[in-house]
Design a protein around this motif. Structure first.
Motif, PDB file in Angstrom:
ATOM      1  N   MET A 103       0.847  -1.194   0.000  1.00 40.77           N
ATOM      2  CA  MET A 103       0.000   0.000   0.000  1.00 40.77           C
ATOM      3  C   MET A 103       0.883   1.246   0.000  1.00 40.77           C
ATOM      4  SD  MET A 103      -2.595   1.047   3.020  1.00 40.77           S
ATOM      5  CE  MET A 103      -1.409   0.207   4.033  1.00 40.77           C
ATOM      6  N   ASN A 104       0.539   2.203  -0.867  1.00 36.61           N
ATOM      7  CA  ASN A 104       1.337   3.421  -0.946  1.00 36.61           C
ATOM      8  C   ASN A 104       0.807   4.471   0.014  1.00 36.61           C
ATOM      9  OD1 ASN A 104       2.868   2.306  -3.023  1.00 36.61           O
ATOM     10  ND2 ASN A 104       1.387   2.979  -4.548  1.00 36.61           N
ATOM     11  N   GLU A 105       1.690   4.947   0.881  1.00 35.81           N
ATOM     12  CA  GLU A 105       1.284   6.008   1.805  1.00 35.81           C
ATOM     13  C   GLU A 105       1.237   7.343   1.073  1.00 35.81           C
ATOM     14  OE1 GLU A 105       3.877   3.906   3.044  1.00 35.81           O
ATOM     15  OE2 GLU A 105       3.218   3.278   5.046  1.00 35.81           O
ATOM     16  N   SER A 106       0.369   8.231   1.521  1.00 38.13           N
ATOM     17  CA  SER A 106       0.252   9.523   0.852  1.00 38.13           C
ATOM     18  C   SER A 106       0.877  10.621   1.702  1.00 38.13           C
ATOM     19  CB  SER A 106      -1.209   9.832   0.553  1.00 38.13           C
ATOM     20  OG  SER A 106      -1.892  10.100   1.737  1.00 38.13           O
ATOM     21  N   LEU A 107       1.687  11.439   1.041  1.00 43.29           N
ATOM     22  CA  LEU A 107       2.405  12.514   1.730  1.00 43.29           C
ATOM     23  C   LEU A 107       1.990  13.856   1.150  1.00 43.29           C
ATOM     24  CD1 LEU A 107       6.081  11.131   1.501  1.00 43.29           C
ATOM     25  CD2 LEU A 107       4.314  10.499   3.144  1.00 43.29           C
ATOM     26  N   LEU A 108       1.974  14.867   2.016  1.00 42.47           N
ATOM     27  CA  LEU A 108       1.791  16.247   1.552  1.00 42.47           C
ATOM     28  C   LEU A 108       3.110  16.970   1.786  1.00 42.47           C
ATOM     29  CD1 LEU A 108       0.070  18.686   0.603  1.00 42.47           C
ATOM     30  CD2 LEU A 108      -0.529  19.056   3.007  1.00 42.47           C
ATOM     31  N   LEU A 109       3.647  17.556   0.726  1.00 43.78           N
ATOM     32  CA  LEU A 109       4.889  18.321   0.842  1.00 43.78           C
ATOM     33  C   LEU A 109       4.568  19.803   0.701  1.00 43.78           C
ATOM     34  CD1 LEU A 109       7.999  18.740   0.850  1.00 43.78           C
ATOM     35  CD2 LEU A 109       7.971  18.225  -1.611  1.00 43.78           C
ATOM     36  N   VAL A 110       4.827  20.555   1.782  1.00 48.70           N
ATOM     37  CA  VAL A 110       4.565  22.001   1.760  1.00 48.70           C
ATOM     38  C   VAL A 110       5.914  22.705   1.719  1.00 48.70           C
ATOM     39  CG1 VAL A 110       3.311  23.907   2.830  1.00 48.70           C
ATOM     40  CG2 VAL A 110       2.577  21.544   3.256  1.00 48.70           C
ATOM     41  N   GLU A 111       6.256  23.266   0.575  1.00 48.12           N
ATOM     42  CA  GLU A 111       7.578  23.879   0.371  1.00 48.12           C
ATOM     43  C   GLU A 111       7.437  24.971  -0.690  1.00 48.12           C
ATOM     44  OE1 GLU A 111      11.062  23.465   1.438  1.00 48.12           O
ATOM     45  OE2 GLU A 111      10.916  25.255   0.178  1.00 48.12           O
ATOM     46  N   ASP A 112       7.930  26.175  -0.371  1.00 44.58           N
ATOM     47  CA  ASP A 112       7.751  27.289  -1.307  1.00 44.58           C
ATOM     48  C   ASP A 112       8.816  27.344  -2.403  1.00 44.58           C
ATOM     49  OD1 ASP A 112       9.350  27.944   0.977  1.00 44.58           O
ATOM     50  OD2 ASP A 112       9.466  29.986   0.221  1.00 44.58           O
ATOM     51  N   GLU A 113      10.007  26.805  -2.139  1.00 45.54           N
ATOM     52  CA  GLU A 113      11.047  26.835  -3.169  1.00 45.54           C
ATOM     53  C   GLU A 113      10.688  25.837  -4.254  1.00 45.54           C
ATOM     54  OE1 GLU A 113      15.258  26.413  -1.903  1.00 45.54           O
ATOM     55  OE2 GLU A 113      14.415  26.952   0.046  1.00 45.54           O
ATOM     56  N   GLU A 114      10.395  26.376  -5.429  1.00 45.93           N
ATOM     57  CA  GLU A 114       9.862  25.518  -6.485  1.00 45.93           C
ATOM     58  C   GLU A 114      10.795  24.368  -6.864  1.00 45.93           C
ATOM     59  OE1 GLU A 114       8.632  27.447 -10.079  1.00 45.93           O
ATOM     60  OE2 GLU A 114       7.655  25.629 -10.813  1.00 45.93           O
ATOM     61  N   ALA A 115      12.102  24.677  -7.018  1.00 47.77           N
ATOM     62  CA  ALA A 115      13.049  23.639  -7.432  1.00 47.77           C
ATOM     63  C   ALA A 115      13.085  22.488  -6.430  1.00 47.77           C
ATOM     64  CB  ALA A 115      14.442  24.243  -7.603  1.00 47.77           C
ATOM     65  N   LEU A 116      13.118  22.839  -5.145  1.00 53.20           N
ATOM     66  CA  LEU A 116      13.163  21.806  -4.106  1.00 53.20           C
ATOM     67  C   LEU A 116      11.846  21.028  -4.069  1.00 53.20           C
ATOM     68  CD1 LEU A 116      14.583  20.401  -1.773  1.00 53.20           C
ATOM     69  CD2 LEU A 116      13.787  22.229  -0.249  1.00 53.20           C
ATOM     70  N   ARG A 117      10.734  21.774  -4.210  1.00 53.42           N
ATOM     71  CA  ARG A 117       9.413  21.123  -4.183  1.00 53.42           C
ATOM     72  C   ARG A 117       9.321  20.074  -5.293  1.00 53.42           C
ATOM     73  NH1 ARG A 117       6.558  25.514  -4.526  1.00 53.42           N
ATOM     74  NH2 ARG A 117       5.947  25.325  -6.698  1.00 53.42           N
ATOM     75  N   MET A 118       9.773  20.465  -6.491  1.00 53.39           N
ATOM     76  CA  MET A 118       9.688  19.558  -7.636  1.00 53.39           C
ATOM     77  C   MET A 118      10.631  18.358  -7.512  1.00 53.39           C
ATOM     78  SD  MET A 118       7.247  20.603  -9.272  1.00 53.39           S
ATOM     79  CE  MET A 118       6.225  22.025  -9.037  1.00 53.39           C
TER      80      MET A 118
END
Ligand code: CA
Length: 227
Positions: free
Chosen positions: A1-16
């Motif tokens: 089963m795949n766990e779901s994560l929310l990533l909250v990060e404003d730096e676009e490069a790091l977020r991607m």
């Protein structure tokens, strides 16, 4: 089963890049680019874990963390802090964060922390199958299908469903569910239970507003009906 994560990060490069890295590690990943969006998603969708940068526009990570807990949600929160922000780490823990990683971090370390945090919140694996109407729950394979089609549930939803199933036909209070499924003390975070029940109903019930599988017992709690 795949766990779901929310990533909250404003730096676009790091977020991607981090988002891609987490996906290739097998997680289902949703992204938010500022504090407000992060709070909105974290409190309306059931995630297994939230990765939260502290320095964010619109609402900082600490405020978001406080907001998530004030909303009654017990989702594990992992903070991303900048080097030297010791006071913010301490404050983060006080506000209900579960762990932190200091930037710049090694992705392997972050993945290990995520895994450890998810393991802490996951419960032992069960056994057997349960069929409730058109829904089939495979406890060994931690899979759920409805009319033969796979249904994605988060690991916490699965734990909740398992506990309801193990106690099918009995009315269970929110406090009991919170203690047994989340490991929390009575009286805290009761909205957590409601959010997860609502999400399970969306996924499993034919008419989520008129639930037949997981019914509400007014003034008391919930019951899984087995016909
Ligand atoms: Ca930032």
């Amino acid at each position: 089963m795949n766990e779901s994560l929310l990533l909250v990060e404003d730096e676009e490069a790091l977020r991607m890049t981090l988002g891609d890295r987490l996906r290739s590690a097998g997680y289902v990943v949703d992204l938010a680019a500022d504090g407000e969006q992060g709070f909105e998603k974290a409190t309306t969708l059931p995630f297994d874990l939230v990765i939260l940068d502290i320095m964010l526009p619109r609402s900082n990570g600490l405020d978001v963390c406080r907001g998530i807990r004030s909303a009654g949600l017990a989702t594990p929160v992992l903070l991303l802090t900048a080097r030297g922000q010791t006071s913010e780490k301490v404050l983060g823990f006080k506000l209900g964060a579960d762990d932190y990683v200091t930037k710049p971090f090694d992705t392997t370390e972050l993945l290990a922390r995520i895994e450890a945090l998810l393991r802490r919140t996951a419960s032992h694996s069960g056994k057997g199958f349960l069929r409730i109407g058109s829904v089939l729950v495979d406890f060994r394979g931690t899979k759920v299908t409805r009319d033969g089609l796979p249904v994605y549930v988060t690991s916490r939803e699965f734990q909740l469903l398992r506990y309801l199933a193990e106690n099918a036909g009995k009315t269970l209070s929110r406090d009991l569910l919170l203690r047994e499924v989340w490991g929390y003390e009575i009286g805290t975070f009761t909205r957590t239970v409601d959010v997860h029940i609502a999400s399970l109903r969306q996924k499993l019930e034919e008419a989520p507003r008129k639930p037949k599988l997981i019914v509400t017992v007014p003034g008391f709690g919930y019951r899984l009906e087995i016909s």
